[in-house]
Design a protein around this motif. Structure first.
Motif, PDB file in Angstrom:
ATOM      1  N   TYR A 381       1.041  -1.350   0.051  1.00 52.03           N
ATOM      2  CA  TYR A 381      -0.054   0.020   0.019  1.00 52.03           C
ATOM      3  C   TYR A 381       0.939   1.386   0.128  1.00 52.03           C
ATOM      4  CZ  TYR A 381       1.080   1.242   4.786  1.00 52.03           C
ATOM      5  OH  TYR A 381       1.615   1.631   6.081  1.00 52.03           O
ATOM      6  N   LYS A 382       2.089   1.220   0.463  1.00 53.30           N
ATOM      7  CA  LYS A 382       3.048   2.371   0.649  1.00 53.30           C
ATOM      8  C   LYS A 382       3.114   2.835  -0.764  1.00 53.30           C
ATOM      9  CE  LYS A 382       5.372   0.754   4.812  1.00 53.30           C
ATOM     10  NZ  LYS A 382       6.443   0.265   5.541  1.00 53.30           N
ATOM     11  N   THR A 385       0.344   5.035  -1.707  1.00 53.03           N
ATOM     12  CA  THR A 385       0.330   6.405  -0.891  1.00 53.03           C
ATOM     13  C   THR A 385       1.612   7.211  -1.589  1.00 53.03           C
ATOM     14  OG1 THR A 385      -0.426   5.054   1.087  1.00 53.03           O
ATOM     15  CG2 THR A 385       0.889   7.207   1.294  1.00 53.03           C
ATOM     16  N   GLU A 474      -5.195   2.489   1.444  1.00 57.79           N
ATOM     17  CA  GLU A 474      -4.010   3.064   1.587  1.00 57.79           C
ATOM     18  C   GLU A 474      -4.216   4.500   2.308  1.00 57.79           C
ATOM     19  OE1 GLU A 474      -2.635   5.880   0.116  1.00 57.79           O
ATOM     20  OE2 GLU A 474      -4.105   6.118  -1.569  1.00 57.79           O
TER      21      GLU A 474
END
Length: 852
Positions: A381-382, A385, A474
């Motif tokens: 998910y980073k 983001t 996210e």
């Protein structure tokens, strides 16, 4: 001294007793420079007449005094110096009369209670200055206790610059703040009523600026170049060396307080920008390595060069991500950071994306669907983001051309690297489900009510459910962190398996309590036979499960006053609040480009909502979730991003899915039964393109989509927030502590290094602290440069939470018997700014600039 005081002194003289047989008082007043010749007519004496003496009326005055009027007291005023005895035709009268001898300097000194006659020449040179009542009022208002020649000089300069207190630093600052350094009202006033030579002598004394033909432009260059010499590790250009001061410390402290002061920083920027071109800073920067000027912030050219070099290294795939990250983080404490904040944030989030993808790309394999969701929630998910954050900053750039190549690399890495590879492997993993939309081990969105909400009702606790349309996982992670840091209470986040299609009508229905969900021939969704569209219908559905329930829209709640909120929610145990900011912007082809900004806006709105619920209706339990996520990529779609499907009869078609009762064989798609939601017996099928592709559909707006099976679309966040109203609690949000760890409390050199330590890492309820640190004397006057400490480290290690700051003290005499203070200010506080005030002794045997 003004005319009123002169009148008082003269009347006191005329009222004295007559002695030695005198019948009256005759007083001669020789005004050497004629300072009072314009005022004499306004001098109305009670017990004396006035005769004005000129070079041509000696006989008239003599006749008047000895023949015409021998009884009255007389003041003989001469607007010139006393003549020699041989040339004084009134010498005989003068010998038996009195002499009133004074000048304006004497009167001024007497008015200021100055008895030191040695200062008379100092005051005489400023007679023009004191002739103006307003200027004199400012000077007198300084209430100076001890006068010296220099103190008078500084006070005059300060008054001419309209300063509230006398200070030579402030005089220079005011003059350097002018847009036209050589032609401005303050400089004109000094030339006319003060003394410019005095100013240059003081500039030499305190800052080492000496020039045969001094100008303020050269003084500005002198200060700026000296500041560069202080922070530059490389060699100064030969043409700059003559501008380096012998009193470097004082110049550095002056410029530090100039550039970092909230009231002066804009003027400093203008000054630095105008001098940057004259010094050809851009040309010389090319001769230095980035490490040479990493601590320089005198000119914005340094930041421009750092940004360019970081961009170039990122484009070259050198991969020193930790070093790049350290550089961008270090620049946050520098003067020009806010000017280049968007550029630095673009660089930072590009670093995060490339670094994370480097790790993910080396480890991504074929996992089970459950393992994929866990890995996404922990790491993948980073990248979403970072991509979102990059574009938020990129869209704010004034000069996008500078980072256009980096944007293209970000786009390529995210889309062709991360999105495509992840979606392919994820689609392969989904095929192992054999058309059954149920991932073993995961809570399904259709079970949201029974899993997360029903337990509150069973315990008799009120619960607020906030459903934010398209708040993907996210983004919810970021909001959960924000909530943790801004509100007292416990907050954590879990995820559940979203519904397919990952669309609003299906997701909203699944989140409601229900026994059965159905879809009719027009593909409208019903919950227990009631349409799930619209707030009124959802209210009816909730009421079937709890009479103490209500469904409302965010826009209605946010406009409510406290009393209205209490009336609306009074007695209600189950409250569903619907929020739609992200999807409203993204699902519109005209505004889909703004969807990432909409996420930021959603954060603010949700925080405001939660604050209102807690403060106005004492909400304790708040659950925040979403109906679906989304995919968004900025770049233009190409033909390979689209899947052809042709025309399908009796089907509901969307860019990301098709619902049909017919079995469809479409290349590059996944098919799932809708039994998971509609129950056994349904023959409705869900078909979606594999990965993140879209079906070919006419119309605009394809960059923002949802409805498919990607992790970004179907991993649904559930934020569980529980407010804490207790007085003492571990859930209290507090800033981390920063302590001075240097043992010594004694400064013995104009240059000193001090160590500071962030006592705990950033986590949960521990939030960052930003400090402004400098030295000051007992009166609060700054005597050093200013350093910024940003304590926001999440590291466990001592070294990464330590700060070593360089302090430069003014080059002056320090009294080792007095206390000086290291001041630590919390920049975010508005009233109690002082975070710590640590006493120090300063004992510098020889004041010099060694160490530069």
């Amino acid at each position: 001294m003004d005319l009123k005081q002169i009148k008082t002194l003269l009347e006191d003289t005329f009222n004295k007793e007559l002695t030695e047989g005198k019948k009256r008082h005759i007083v001669f007043w020789y005004d050497d420079d004629g300072e009072f010749k314009e005022d004499i007519d306004a001098l109305d004496l009670e017990n004396a007449k006035i005769l004005k003496l000129s070079q041509n009326n000696y006989f008239f005055v003599k006749y008047h005094l000895e023949k015409a009027d021998t009884e009255s007291n007389y003041l003989i005023y001469a607007p010139f110096g006393k003549p020699n005895p041989r040339e004084n035709y009134l010498l005989d009268i003068l010998k038996y009369s009195m002499e009133f001898s004074t000048d304006k300097a004497t009167f001024i000194m007497r008015d200021l209670n100055i008895s030191d006659d040695s200062l008379k020449s100092t005051f005489r040179k400023y007679i023009k200055f004191f002739n103006n009542k307003d200027r004199y009022k400012i000077f007198k208002g300084y209430e100076i206790e001890r006068y010296t020649e220099e103190i008078v000089d500084v006070a005059v300069l300060s008054a001419l610059c309209r300063l509230p207190y006398p200070d030579f630093d402030e005089v220079l600052r005011v003059l350097l703040m002018e847009e036209d350094l050589e032609n401005n009202k303050h400089l004109e006033a000094i030339e006319k009523f003060g003394n410019l030579d005095v100013l240059w002598k003081l500039a030499d004394k305190y800052y080492g600026y000496s020039d045969k033909e001094p100008t303020f432009e050269k003084l500005a260059i002198f200060m700026l170049v000296t500041n560069v010499a202080y922070c530059l590790r490389g060699e100064l250009p030969d043409t700059w060396r003559k501008y380096v001061s012998s009193r470097k410390a004082d110049c550095v402290v002056f410029l530090s307080n100039f550039m970092n002061h909230s009231l002066y920083s804009t003027a400093y920027d203008r000054l630095a920008n105008s001098m940057e071109g004259k010094l050809k800073v851009h040309e010389y920067i090319g001769n230095w390595e980035i490490e040479d000027y990493i601590n320089c912030d005198t000119f914005k050219a340094f930041d421009e060069a750092i940004i360019r070099k970081l961009k170039e290294q990122l484009l070259s795939d050198i991969g020193e991500f930790e070093r790049y990250r350290d550089i961008t983080q270090a620049r946050r404490t520098k003067h020009w950071y806010n000017f280049f904040k968007s550029e630095y944030e673009c660089i930072y989030w590009a670093i995060e994306l490339f670094d994370c993808w480097k790790d993910v790309s080396q480890n991504i394999r074929h996992y089970s669907p459950l393992e994929f969701t866990k890995r996404y929630a922990e790491q993948y998910y980073k990248l979403d983001t970072a991509y979102r954050k990059f574009y938020i900053s990129f869209d704010r750039l004034q000069n996008k051309e500078l980072l256009m190549e980096l944007k293209e690399k970000v786009e390529n890495t995210y889309v062709n690297g991360y999105l495509n590879i992840l979606s392919i492997k994820w689609s392969d993993s989904l095929e192992t489900l054999n058309g059954n939309w149920k991932i073993p081990g995961m809570v399904m969105q259709k079970d949201f009510y029974s899993t997360y909400i029903k337990p509150f009702e069973s315990r008799g606790e009120r619960v607020f459910v906030v459903i934010s349309d398209a708040l993907r996982y996210e983004a919810a992670r970021e909001f959960c962190d924000m909530l943790n840091k801004e509100r007292k209470g416990s907050c954590d986040i879990v995820f559940m398996q979203g519904s397919i299609p990952s669309s609003t009508n299906i997701g909203m229905a699944a989140l409601l309590p229900h026994k059965a969900i159905t879809i009719d021939e027009e593909y409208k969704v019903y919950v227990d036979g009631i349409s799930s569209e619209g707030t009124d219908n959802r209210n009816r559905i909730l009421n079937n499960y709890s009479q103490e329930s209500i469904a409302v829209q965010f826009m209605d709640v946010i406009d409510m006053k406290r009393d209205d909120m209490r009336k609306t929610f009074g007695g209600k145990e189950l409250i569903y609040i619907y929020h739609n900011t992200i999807d409203a912007r993204g699902d519109n082809s005209k505004t889909e480009r703004e969807v990432f900004d909409a996420v930021e806006e959603a954060f603010k709105e949700l925080m405001l909502l939660i604050n209102n619920l807690v403060n106005n209706v004492t909400a304790t339990n708040i659950i925040i979730t979403a109906d679906h996520g989304f995919i968004y990529k900025r770049g233009n779609l190409i033909e390979s991003d689209k899947v052809a499907k042709g025309s399908i009869e009796d089907a509901y078609e969307n860019r990301r899915f098709v619902l049909s009762t017919k079995t469809l064989e479409l290349d590059g798609t996944l098919t799932f039964d809708m039994e998971y939601l509609l129950g056994p017996g349904t023959n409705l099928k869900y078909i979606s393109p594999r990965g993140v592709n879209r079906f070919k559909v006419q119309g605009t707006g394809a960059n923002y989509v949802h409805g498919g099976t990607s992790l970004q679309e179907i991993l649904i966040p559930v934020i569980k927030f529980k407010n804490d109203r207790s007085k003492d609690s571990k859930n209290e949000v507090t800033k981390v502590d920063v302590k001075l760890t240097s043992i010594t409390r004694k400064i013995t050199n104009t240059i000193s290094y001090l160590e500071f330590f962030q006592t705990e890492k950033i986590e949960d309820k521990r939030v960052p602290l930003r400090l402004k640190v400098y030295f000051a004397d007992e009166d609060g006057n700054r005597i050093s440069n200013e350093n910024i400490i940003i304590a926001d480290s999440k590291s466990e290690t001592y070294e990464e939470r330590s700060f070593r700051e360089k302090f430069v003290l003014k080059n002056r005499k320090y009294d080792k018997t007095k206390k000086y203070y290291l001041i630590m200010e919390d920049e975010e506080e508005t009233v109690e700014k002082i975070y710590d005030k640590i006493p120090f002794i300063i004992d510098i045997a020889i004041s010099d600039d060694f160490g530069f």
